[in-house]
Design a protein around this motif. Structure first.
Motif, PDB file in Angstrom:
ATOM      1  N   ALA A  98      38.959  37.988  46.210  1.00  9.60           N
ATOM      2  CA  ALA A  98      39.481  37.377  44.991  1.00  9.60           C
ATOM      3  C   ALA A  98      40.912  36.888  45.193  1.00  9.60           C
ATOM      4  CB  ALA A  98      39.420  38.372  43.832  1.00  9.60           C
ATOM      5  N   ALA A  99      41.702  37.666  45.932  1.00  8.94           N
ATOM      6  CA  ALA A  99      43.098  37.278  46.172  1.00  8.94           C
ATOM      7  C   ALA A  99      43.190  36.018  47.022  1.00  8.94           C
ATOM      8  CB  ALA A  99      43.842  38.422  46.845  1.00  8.94           C
ATOM      9  N   SER A 100      42.183  35.788  47.861  1.00  4.41           N
ATOM     10  CA  SER A 100      42.213  34.609  48.734  1.00  4.41           C
ATOM     11  C   SER A 100      41.950  33.312  47.975  1.00  4.41           C
ATOM     12  CB  SER A 100      41.178  34.770  49.848  1.00  4.41           C
ATOM     13  OG  SER A 100      39.857  34.709  49.316  1.00  4.41           O
ATOM     14  N   TRP A 101      41.506  33.409  46.726  1.00 10.92           N
ATOM     15  CA  TRP A 101      41.216  32.210  45.945  1.00 10.92           C
ATOM     16  C   TRP A 101      42.486  31.528  45.438  1.00 10.92           C
ATOM     17  CZ3 TRP A 101      37.047  34.976  42.490  1.00 10.92           C
ATOM     18  CH2 TRP A 101      35.923  35.252  43.269  1.00 10.92           C
ATOM     19  N   ALA A 102      43.604  32.235  45.464  1.00  7.46           N
ATOM     20  CA  ALA A 102      44.869  31.671  44.975  1.00  7.46           C
ATOM     21  C   ALA A 102      45.880  31.598  46.114  1.00  7.46           C
ATOM     22  CB  ALA A 102      45.425  32.539  43.841  1.00  7.46           C
ATOM     23  N   THR A 103      46.707  30.571  46.087  1.00  7.11           N
ATOM     24  CA  THR A 103      47.749  30.431  47.096  1.00  7.11           C
ATOM     25  C   THR A 103      48.853  31.459  46.848  1.00  7.11           C
ATOM     26  OG1 THR A 103      48.960  28.809  45.777  1.00  7.11           O
ATOM     27  CG2 THR A 103      47.281  27.970  47.299  1.00  7.11           C
ATOM     28  N   HIS A 104      49.727  31.616  47.841  1.00  2.69           N
ATOM     29  CA  HIS A 104      50.811  32.588  47.718  1.00  2.69           C
ATOM     30  C   HIS A 104      51.729  32.244  46.555  1.00  2.69           C
ATOM     31  CE1 HIS A 104      53.664  35.648  48.982  1.00  2.69           C
ATOM     32  NE2 HIS A 104      54.639  34.756  48.888  1.00  2.69           N
ATOM     33  N   SER A 105      51.960  30.952  46.318  1.00  4.41           N
ATOM     34  CA  SER A 105      52.849  30.525  45.233  1.00  4.41           C
ATOM     35  C   SER A 105      52.251  30.816  43.853  1.00  4.41           C
ATOM     36  CB  SER A 105      53.164  29.032  45.349  1.00  4.41           C
ATOM     37  OG  SER A 105      51.971  28.264  45.279  1.00  4.41           O
ATOM     38  N   ALA A 106      50.927  30.982  43.799  1.00  2.57           N
ATOM     39  CA  ALA A 106      50.251  31.248  42.523  1.00  2.57           C
ATOM     40  C   ALA A 106      49.889  32.723  42.372  1.00  2.57           C
ATOM     41  CB  ALA A 106      48.996  30.387  42.405  1.00  2.57           C
ATOM     42  N   LYS A 107      50.563  33.583  43.126  1.00  5.74           N
ATOM     43  CA  LYS A 107      50.241  35.020  43.103  1.00  5.74           C
ATOM     44  C   LYS A 107      50.412  35.611  41.708  1.00  5.74           C
ATOM     45  CE  LYS A 107      51.429  39.450  45.234  1.00  5.74           C
ATOM     46  NZ  LYS A 107      52.320  40.169  46.201  1.00  5.74           N
ATOM     47  N   SER A 108      51.499  35.250  41.015  1.00  2.00           N
ATOM     48  CA  SER A 108      51.734  35.807  39.674  1.00  2.00           C
ATOM     49  C   SER A 108      50.650  35.352  38.696  1.00  2.00           C
ATOM     50  CB  SER A 108      53.122  35.395  39.163  1.00  2.00           C
ATOM     51  OG  SER A 108      53.222  33.981  39.079  1.00  2.00           O
ATOM     52  N   LYS A 109      50.219  34.092  38.810  1.00  2.00           N
ATOM     53  CA  LYS A 109      49.140  33.600  37.939  1.00  2.00           C
ATOM     54  C   LYS A 109      47.829  34.309  38.262  1.00  2.00           C
ATOM     55  CE  LYS A 109      50.988  28.990  36.976  1.00  2.00           C
ATOM     56  NZ  LYS A 109      50.731  27.525  37.053  1.00  2.00           N
ATOM     57  N   HIS A 110      47.603  34.579  39.542  1.00  5.13           N
ATOM     58  CA  HIS A 110      46.398  35.305  39.943  1.00  5.13           C
ATOM     59  C   HIS A 110      46.390  36.709  39.336  1.00  5.13           C
ATOM     60  CE1 HIS A 110      43.364  37.221  42.506  1.00  5.13           C
ATOM     61  NE2 HIS A 110      44.261  38.156  42.769  1.00  5.13           N
ATOM     62  N   GLU A 111      47.529  37.411  39.431  1.00 10.55           N
ATOM     63  CA  GLU A 111      47.611  38.764  38.872  1.00 10.55           C
ATOM     64  C   GLU A 111      47.436  38.745  37.360  1.00 10.55           C
ATOM     65  OE1 GLU A 111      51.399  40.034  40.247  1.00 10.55           O
ATOM     66  OE2 GLU A 111      50.698  40.562  42.271  1.00 10.55           O
ATOM     67  N   GLU A 112      47.994  37.736  36.695  1.00 12.58           N
ATOM     68  CA  GLU A 112      47.836  37.606  35.241  1.00 12.58           C
ATOM     69  C   GLU A 112      46.376  37.367  34.871  1.00 12.58           C
ATOM     70  OE1 GLU A 112      49.097  34.565  31.590  1.00 12.58           O
ATOM     71  OE2 GLU A 112      49.853  34.231  33.615  1.00 12.58           O
ATOM     72  N   ALA A 113      45.696  36.507  35.647  1.00  9.68           N
ATOM     73  CA  ALA A 113      44.290  36.202  35.368  1.00  9.68           C
ATOM     74  C   ALA A 113      43.416  37.439  35.543  1.00  9.68           C
ATOM     75  CB  ALA A 113      43.820  35.071  36.285  1.00  9.68           C
ATOM     76  N   VAL A 114      43.620  38.156  36.654  1.00  6.03           N
ATOM     77  CA  VAL A 114      42.810  39.352  36.927  1.00  6.03           C
ATOM     78  C   VAL A 114      43.070  40.424  35.864  1.00  6.03           C
ATOM     79  CG1 VAL A 114      42.433  41.240  38.544  1.00  6.03           C
ATOM     80  CG2 VAL A 114      42.629  38.899  39.390  1.00  6.03           C
ATOM     81  N   LYS A 115      44.336  40.593  35.486  1.00  7.96           N
ATOM     82  CA  LYS A 115      44.680  41.602  34.478  1.00  7.96           C
ATOM     83  C   LYS A 115      44.013  41.283  33.135  1.00  7.96           C
ATOM     84  CE  LYS A 115      48.596  44.016  32.337  1.00  7.96           C
ATOM     85  NZ  LYS A 115      48.015  43.990  30.983  1.00  7.96           N
ATOM     86  N   SER A 116      44.043  40.011  32.729  1.00  7.56           N
ATOM     87  CA  SER A 116      43.428  39.641  31.445  1.00  7.56           C
ATOM     88  C   SER A 116      41.924  39.881  31.471  1.00  7.56           C
ATOM     89  CB  SER A 116      43.725  38.178  31.116  1.00  7.56           C
ATOM     90  OG  SER A 116      43.116  37.302  32.057  1.00  7.56           O
ATOM     91  N   MET A 117      41.282  39.605  32.608  1.00 11.12           N
ATOM     92  CA  MET A 117      39.833  39.820  32.706  1.00 11.12           C
ATOM     93  C   MET A 117      39.484  41.307  32.713  1.00 11.12           C
ATOM     94  SD  MET A 117      39.132  36.856  35.542  1.00 11.12           S
ATOM     95  CE  MET A 117      37.396  37.215  35.774  1.00 11.12           C
ATOM     96  N   CYS A 118      40.299  42.111  33.393  1.00 12.02           N
ATOM     97  CA  CYS A 118      40.037  43.559  33.419  1.00 12.02           C
ATOM     98  C   CYS A 118      40.317  44.186  32.053  1.00 12.02           C
ATOM     99  CB  CYS A 118      40.875  44.231  34.498  1.00 12.02           C
ATOM    100  SG  CYS A 118      40.376  43.821  36.189  1.00 12.02           S
ATOM    101  N   ASP A 119      41.393  43.746  31.395  1.00 11.51           N
ATOM    102  CA  ASP A 119      41.719  44.285  30.070  1.00 11.51           C
ATOM    103  C   ASP A 119      40.629  43.977  29.059  1.00 11.51           C
ATOM    104  OD1 ASP A 119      44.071  45.288  31.030  1.00 11.51           O
ATOM    105  OD2 ASP A 119      45.347  43.693  30.226  1.00 11.51           O
TER     106      ASP A 119
END
Length: 462
Positions: free
Chosen positions: A66-87
């Motif tokens: 899942a982490a490989s789907w986002a670039t390094h520059s979009a890491k914060s957006k990736h973490e936000e997306a995963v957190k919203s889906m888990c919440d």
């Protein structure tokens, strides 16, 4: 400083509210395809991409993949997306047996019902095609006027106008439950009087979408406490939120708790229902904005603004509305009133009175900006910097001093005794203030007993 200033009104959006619900309740909510689609549409953009990428994939997805789907520059957006889906219990993180890396799996109900919604299957929201055209149909302008009038009645109740008699007992209970007002009983006569609270003052200065969402979120808490079916009501909210304004919906085949909720929403102005026995109702613009969330400090300004604020702190309110006048009176002094015009003044005393009631400088400035007259909106910035700076300075004056309970200790015969006790109180965390020259110190009320016991023991030993 008074306790009022510490009270803060929270105004979350719908997704934040859903994240606070128990996992079991969310799982029941996802048993309806249209509801799953509604939740999907409100996810962050990257989260929607992740859902579409995994909704038809049965096996778990590793965190590394899942982490490989986002670039390094979009890491914060990736973490936000995963957190919203888990919440929201869309994804669940787990550790497969015998595997070193954690994985994500999509909830079964959400997966199955979102698949149905995407492919066009499953039960859709009801429509009124079988009822034929409505001879009492309403235009969008009619619905907007109705919603505004109903919502203003609720606000007028908060400011204590005569319109309070038109609110039902249920709605008054919800206002009390939301802590926007408090009820006080007077003597043996049993007379009840309502008075606005700090949260109520803050609520009045929010923009309308924020007011509506805050009140509906408090209504959901009230409904849960009164054992109403929260899942059915949430589905109903999604239904009216995604219905175009002016489109009618049927009354038939509704859950009993939804029918009760519908009458409450009618009173708030979220629903237009011509009469209780009508076969259809119309969601208003207030309902359409529900799922979009709320912003306490939106930069949007009203097209029907009525306030002009001059650099001499004089405020002209071009309105006949008693509600607008009462809200302005929260932070302005009235100079005189004329037909269609109120002349008021922002003063040090009026701003500090507002601060005592829990209203912040930013809320005052936001209300003026959001309701600025079209002529005032032509200025850049809309509110002159002299007004902004002075209002904030007046509000900050109340933050210069803080008050704490303490006990004064003095009359030490020797400097050594003073230093010993001062150091003990300091190590204990009970020392508030000290003056070594005059041998004065102030300790907290809670720590005083322990400091006194130490002093008695010290005196005996010396």
């Amino acid at each position: 400083m008074t306790a009022y200033g510490s009270v803060k009104l929270e105004c979350k959006n719908l997704l934040q509210y859903l994240c606070s619900l128990p996992a079991g309740l969310l799982d029941d909510l996802y048993k309806h395809p249209a509801t799953c689609m509604a939740v999907f549409r409100e996810l962050p953009e990257l989260a929607r991409y992740y859902v579409m990428r995994t909704v038809f994939v049965e096996q778990p997805i590793t965190k590394c993949a899942a982490a490989s789907w986002a670039t390094h520059s979009a890491k914060s957006k990736h973490e936000e997306a995963v957190k919203s889906m888990c919440d929201l219990q869309i994804w669940t993180e787990f550790q497969p047996q015998g595997v070193a890396l954690a994985s994500y799996t999509m909830g079964r109900n959400f997966r199955q019902n979102l698949q149905k919604a995407i492919t066009g299957g499953g039960e859709v929201w009801a429509n009124t095609d079988h009822l034929g055209p409505d001879k009492h149909g309403k235009t969008q302008q009619d619905l907007e006027k109705y919603a505004t009038n109903r919502w203003d009645i609720l606000l007028q109740f908060l400011v204590g106008s005569a319109a309070s008699n038109s609110l039902t007992d249920d709605l008054q209970q919800i206002i009390i439950f939301a802590q926007l007002m408090k009820r006080e009983d007077y003597g043996s006569s049993g007379m009840k009087c309502y008075s606005i609270t700090t949260k109520g003052f803050q609520f009045l200065l929010l923009d309308k979408p924020s007011q509506v969402w805050f009140f509906v979120s408090e209504y959901l808490k009230w409904a849960h406490e009164h054992h109403l079916d929260l899942v059915a009501i949430l589905r109903f909210i999604f239904e009216i939120s995604f219905t175009s304004t002016g489109k009618d919906l049927p009354m038939e085949n509704r859950h009993a708790d939804v029918m009760r909720c519908l009458q409450h929403f009618r009173e708030m102005g979220l629903i237009f229902l011509r009469k209780r026995k009508s076969h259809r109702f119309y969601p208003t613009q207030l309902a359409a904005n529900l799922v979009n969330g709320a912003s306490q400090f939106s930069s949007a300004v009203s097209l029907n603004g009525f306030i002009i604020a001059e650099t001499n702190y004089r405020v002209y309110a071009y309105t006949d509305s008693e509600l607008h006048y009462r809200i302005l009176s929260l932070f302005c002094e009235t100079l005189y009133r004329l037909p269609s015009r109120n002349v008021m003044q922002i003063t040090r005393e009026s701003v500090q009175t507002a601060v005592v009631n829990g209203i912040t400088a930013d809320q005052i400035l936001h209300y003026i900006r959001a309701n600025a007259h079209p002529d005032m909106q032509k200025s850049d910035p809309i509110i002159a910097s002299t007004i902004v700076d002075q209002v904030r300075l007046w509000a900050m004056e109340r933050d210069r001093l803080t008050f704490r309970d303490g006990v004064l200790l003095n009359q030490f015969l020797a400097q050594k005794d003073f230093e010993v006790l001062k150091n003990y109180a300091k190590d204990l965390g009970a020392l508030i203030w000290e003056n070594s020259i005059k041998r004065y110190m102030v300790v907290t009320r809670d720590g005083h007993d322990q400091v006194r016991r130490f002093w008695k023991k010290y005196r005996k030993e010396t």
